[in-house]
Enzyme design. Structure first.
Site, short mmCIF file in Angstrom:
data_model
loop_
_atom_site.label_atom_id
_atom_site.label_comp_id
_atom_site.label_asym_id
_atom_site.label_seq_id
_atom_site.Cartn_x
_atom_site.Cartn_y
_atom_site.Cartn_z
CB ALA A 179 -8.80 -54.33 -79.19
NE ARG A 233 -1.03 -54.65 -89.38
CZ ARG A 233 -1.71 -53.50 -89.38
NH1 ARG A 233 -2.44 -53.18 -88.35
NH2 ARG A 233 -1.65 -52.70 -90.40
NE ARG A 274 -6.00 -52.59 -87.86
CZ ARG A 274 -5.70 -51.32 -87.69
NH1 ARG A 274 -6.13 -50.40 -88.50
NH2 ARG A 274 -4.94 -50.95 -86.69
CB ALA A 296 -8.58 -46.80 -83.69
CG ASP A 331 -3.35 -42.82 -86.86
OD1 ASP A 331 -3.83 -42.79 -85.70
OD2 ASP A 331 -2.79 -43.82 -87.34
#
Ligand SMILES: Cc1cc2nc3c(=O)[nH]c(=O)nc-3n(C[C@H](O)[C@H](O)[C@H](O)COP(=O)(O)OP(=O)(O)OC[C@H]3O[C@@H](n4cnc5c(N)ncnc54)[C@H](O)[C@@H]3O)c2cc1C
Length: 434
Positions: free
Chosen positions: A58, A210, A128, A339, A326
């Protein structure tokens, strides 16, 4: 194809040529931001195609603002594929451990720790892989080259170009190299030297499992409230995050669990896992958490979470090379803005390179190289403090979610409120004006 100004030539002067190593979320966004500014950017990605997991993530309202400045097409895609929270909704934080029955676990008076209003962060959640694929489709033909794994580079003072060396023995040249190659960045390692403590990320002793399930399946397993916004179930040594994505049709589920052992292979980010591991983690928890393993496939992958908290890089730039996303400041995901912070980096690096591009006509080879070095130092100075704040605060919040120092809902609520304020009030471009 985007309406980006891809072929812009600045008064006959060829555009800056930027090599981006890594075609992840941040690399592709940065490339789109540069093309928008008439700067030629080529992505070199080691995988054979754009690769992202089918999991949710998100972006905050603040990040969307910077995204729009980076390239409005990005916001168009995100708006189209996202599940949006509105100002009246909230994220809820639950005691995932103590309630013994399903009724108690869903009874706000017994299990709800607190709610945080969404009017600050206003997350938009998307899948994603979908976001990355749609962004990639906007790049001009040939702007992404796959199967190119960076091994090293030379940024020779006398040479007017940075030379990239790939594993397949080929090379490429560019005016600037941006390392968007993620937490295990080769660019960072080359930039700082393999013996520098920040050349490697630290293992946070957290793993994540996940998955996504149809919303009705998720709701019948986890309760009605999981479909209404972000829900975090907290407890000893683990936490369980759920939120709807893909216009509310899917429930995104992420488990973050503390693991005292070392990650199986420290050079890899993933390891094979069985869902029995999840069953074990939540064995004594409330019924929702205790049964969440049933929503996962029998065999799956778990991700080891690495970050840059222990040994943050002292700089994000050296010569005509810098690290972005990152690669610069990998964070645990507990603030949910890794992100988003990459979006901030991308905007700043685009702005500083745009300013060199605008002056290009007046610069000869040598002064252009100096201008690029100075621009990247400006980027580094502008981003360093923020890039340390995010992983540090995310790690602290993760400890609180997982009751690693005891159960402290009041302390957690205060910490989250303070962090949210710092996220929304941050002006990414202010350090450039200073
Ligand atoms: C479980 C979880 C949930 C998260 N949720 C959120 C969220 O909700 N919101 C948010 O803002 N952030 C979130 N994050 C953080 C976010 O996922 C990362 O910050 C973001 O994906 C980083 O993007 P990146 O492009 O910098 O790196 P990456 O996505 O890691 O991409 C790096 C790319 O570089 C390539 N590469 C690596 N080495 C080389 C090489 N030597 N040569 C060529 N290519 C190379 C890789 O193949 C990859 O494609 C979450 C993270 C996790 C783990």
């Amino acid at each position: 194809m985007s309406n980006s100004n891809n072929n812009h030539i600045n008064g006959g002067i060829p555009p800056l040529e930027v090599a981006i190593v890594g075609g992840g979320i941040v690399g592709v966004m940065t490339a789109l931001g540069l093309h928008r500014r008439g700067i030629k950017a080529t992505i070199y990605e080691r995988a054979s195609t754009y690769t992202e997991v089918s999991a949710g993530f998100a972006f905050t309202e603040a990040a969307r603002r910077w995204m729009e400045q980076l390239n409005p097409d990005l916001l168009e895609i995100l708006g189209r594929i996202s599940q949006k929270t509105d100002a009246n909704s909230s994220n809820s934080y639950w005691d995932g451990y103590n309630p013994r029955t399903r009724e108690d676990a869903e009874d706000e008076s017994k299990a709800l720790l607190f709610r945080t209003p969404n009017n600050k962060l206003l997350f938009w959640g998307c899948v994603r892989s979908q976001f990355l694929k749609e962004m990639g489709a906007l790049l001009p033909e040939g702007a992404a080259v796959f199967g190119k794994q960076l091994l090293s580079y030379e940024d020779d003072e006398k040479n007017n170009k940075v030379v990239l060396h790939f594993e397949d023995g080929t090379t490429a040249k560019a005016d600037v190299l941006l390392g968007c190659d993620g937490v295990h960045s080769s660019t960072r390692k080359n930039m700082l030297g393999p013996d520098h403590p920040a050349s490697r990320p630290g293992y946070t002793h957290n793993v994540t499992y996940r998955t996504m399930v149809p919303i009705d399946v998720g709701v019948s397993a986890m309760g009605e409230k999981t479909a209404q916004g972000g829900c975090m179930h907290c407890g000893p040594n683990a936490c369980l995050l759920t939120y709807p994505v893909q216009s509310g049709t899917l429930l995104n589920i992420a488990i973050f669990a503390y693991d005292a052992e070392e990650f199986p292979d420290p050079k890899r980010m993933t390891a094979p896992a069985n869902r029995s591991e999840i069953e074990k983690i939540f064995k004594d928890w409330c019924p929702h958490a205790a049964n969440v393993w049933k929503l996962y496939p029998e065999k799956m992958i778990k991700w080891g979470i690495y970050d840059m908290t222990q040994n943050p890089p002292p700089t994000y730039a050296s010569g005509r090379v810098c690290i972005v996303g990152d690669a610069a400041h990998a964070s645990t995901p507990f603030l949910g803005i890794g992100a988003c912070t990459g979006v901030e980096d991308a905007l700043v690096v685009c702005k500083v390179l745009e300013s060199v591009q605008a002056r290009r006509e007046t610069l000869n080879g040598e002064t252009a190289a100096d201008a690029l070095r100075e621009a990247l130092q400006t980027y580094s100075r502008a981003r360093l403090e923020r890039g340390q704040w995010v992983p540090r605060n995310s790690g602290q919040i993760g400890r609180m979610y997982q009751w690693r120092d005891g159960r402290d809902p009041e302390g957690l609520q205060q910490k989250l409120a303070k962090a949210a304020q710092a996220i929304v009030s941050y002006d990414v471009l202010a350090p450039l004006a200073a």
